[in-house]
Design an enzyme around this catalytic site. Structure first.
Site, PDB file in Angstrom:
ATOM      1  N   CYS A   8     -23.656 -21.055  33.728  1.00 52.28           N
ATOM      2  CA  CYS A   8     -22.375 -20.518  34.200  1.00 52.28           C
ATOM      3  C   CYS A   8     -21.317 -20.796  33.132  1.00 52.28           C
ATOM      4  O   CYS A   8     -21.673 -20.998  31.959  1.00 52.28           O
ATOM      5  CB  CYS A   8     -21.999 -21.102  35.561  1.00 52.28           C
ATOM      6  SG  CYS A   8     -21.703 -22.886  35.573  1.00 52.28           S
ATOM      7  N   ASN A  11     -20.377 -25.250  33.738  1.00 53.35           N
ATOM      8  CA  ASN A  11     -21.500 -26.146  34.057  1.00 53.35           C
ATOM      9  C   ASN A  11     -21.059 -27.312  34.947  1.00 53.35           C
ATOM     10  O   ASN A  11     -21.580 -28.427  34.841  1.00 53.35           O
ATOM     11  CB  ASN A  11     -22.210 -26.658  32.786  1.00 53.35           C
ATOM     12  CG  ASN A  11     -23.578 -27.305  33.033  1.00 53.35           C
ATOM     13  OD1 ASN A  11     -23.994 -28.212  32.321  1.00 53.35           O
ATOM     14  ND2 ASN A  11     -24.294 -26.870  34.064  1.00 53.35           N
ATOM     15  N   CYS A  13     -19.909 -26.265  38.448  1.00 52.88           N
ATOM     16  CA  CYS A  13     -19.979 -25.747  39.821  1.00 52.88           C
ATOM     17  C   CYS A  13     -21.277 -24.974  40.087  1.00 52.88           C
ATOM     18  O   CYS A  13     -22.207 -25.495  40.706  1.00 52.88           O
ATOM     19  CB  CYS A  13     -18.781 -24.851  40.140  1.00 52.88           C
ATOM     20  SG  CYS A  13     -17.187 -25.716  40.145  1.00 52.88           S
ATOM     21  N   ARG A  14     -21.336 -23.742  39.611  1.00 51.97           N
ATOM     22  CA  ARG A  14     -22.442 -22.862  40.014  1.00 51.97           C
ATOM     23  C   ARG A  14     -23.794 -23.250  39.436  1.00 51.97           C
ATOM     24  O   ARG A  14     -24.785 -23.364  40.179  1.00 51.97           O
ATOM     25  CB  ARG A  14     -22.100 -21.406  39.636  1.00 51.97           C
ATOM     26  CG  ARG A  14     -20.912 -20.862  40.404  1.00 51.97           C
ATOM     27  CD  ARG A  14     -20.390 -19.589  39.771  1.00 51.97           C
ATOM     28  NE  ARG A  14     -19.795 -19.837  38.461  1.00 51.97           N
ATOM     29  CZ  ARG A  14     -19.345 -18.901  37.636  1.00 51.97           C
ATOM     30  NH1 ARG A  14     -19.456 -17.624  37.970  1.00 51.97           N
ATOM     31  NH2 ARG A  14     -18.799 -19.230  36.487  1.00 51.97           N
ATOM     32  N   SER A  15     -23.864 -23.435  38.117  1.00 55.51           N
ATOM     33  CA  SER A  15     -25.187 -23.710  37.535  1.00 55.51           C
ATOM     34  C   SER A  15     -25.731 -25.117  37.860  1.00 55.51           C
ATOM     35  O   SER A  15     -26.941 -25.250  38.042  1.00 55.51           O
ATOM     36  CB  SER A  15     -25.227 -23.421  36.026  1.00 55.51           C
ATOM     37  OG  SER A  15     -24.345 -24.236  35.304  1.00 55.51           O
ATOM     38  N   ASP A 126     -17.122 -17.314  40.969  1.00 58.57           N
ATOM     39  CA  ASP A 126     -16.659 -18.621  40.496  1.00 58.57           C
ATOM     40  C   ASP A 126     -15.783 -19.256  41.575  1.00 58.57           C
ATOM     41  O   ASP A 126     -14.730 -18.712  41.912  1.00 58.57           O
ATOM     42  CB  ASP A 126     -15.862 -18.407  39.202  1.00 58.57           C
ATOM     43  CG  ASP A 126     -15.486 -19.720  38.545  1.00 58.57           C
ATOM     44  OD1 ASP A 126     -15.573 -20.770  39.200  1.00 58.57           O
ATOM     45  OD2 ASP A 126     -15.094 -19.678  37.370  1.00 58.57           O
TER      46      ASP A 126
END
Ligand code: 4NP
Length: 163
Positions: A8, A11, A13-15, A126
């Site tokens: 993401c 690095n 939150c999402r990934s 995001d």
């Protein structure tokens, strides 16, 4: 060993969530000796930091720990090192492919939500600047997509699931 990388922007939150959730299902299936999991961000702002507290709390509420993860920046060498690279949104995908200057690794890179049974616009939104609902929404997307992705890899590599 099949090496899988989630990418993401930050690095944090999402990934990291995708890494934690996917690893959870890999372990549950007894496949930790066959599938290696990592994550990275295309940006460098948060390098060395643990995942965002809001993301950690959301993950923990669903029984997933993101402990021990630290943000790192995606690097050119990752294109060679990993077998599958999953971008959280289209900007991440573009930024990854920009580093593939010899056009040698494009076949390894795709949008994570290509594996989502309900793909929407194929991007994981995001959640960084939004409210708590955004984090729960990201969890739901990542959870169902990670499960589908693991099934696809099990088929592709003919892996044997633990009973
Ligand atoms: P992520 O979220 O890409 O899911 O880790 C973000 C975290 C931080 C920033 C952007 C996105 N930031 O610009 O600081």
């Amino acid at each position: 060993m099949t090496r899988v990388l989630f990418v993401c922007l930050g690095n944090i939150c999402r990934s990291p969530l995708a890494e934690g959730v996917f690893r959870h299902y890999v372990r549950k299936a007894g496949l930790e000796d066959h599938i290696e999991v990592d994550s990275a961000g295309t940006g460098s702002w948060h390098v060395g930091e643990p995942p965002d507290r809001r993301m950690r709390r959301t993950a923990e509420a669903h029984g997933i720990s993101l402990d021990g993860q630290r943000a790192r920046q995606f690097e050119k060498e990752d294109l060679e090192r990993f077998d599958h690279i999953f971008a959280m949104d289209k900007e991440n995908l573009q930024d990854i492919l920009y580093l593939d200057d010899g056009d040698a690794y494009g076949h390894k890179v795709r949008l994570f939500r290509e594996f989502d049974p309900e793909p929407g616009d194929y991007q994981v939104p995001d959640p960084y600047y939004g409210g708590p609902q955004g984090f729960e929404n990201v969890f739901q997307i990542v959870d169902r997509t990670a499960r589908t992705l693991l099934h696809r890899l099990v088929e592709e590599y003919d892996l044997e699931l633990r009973q």
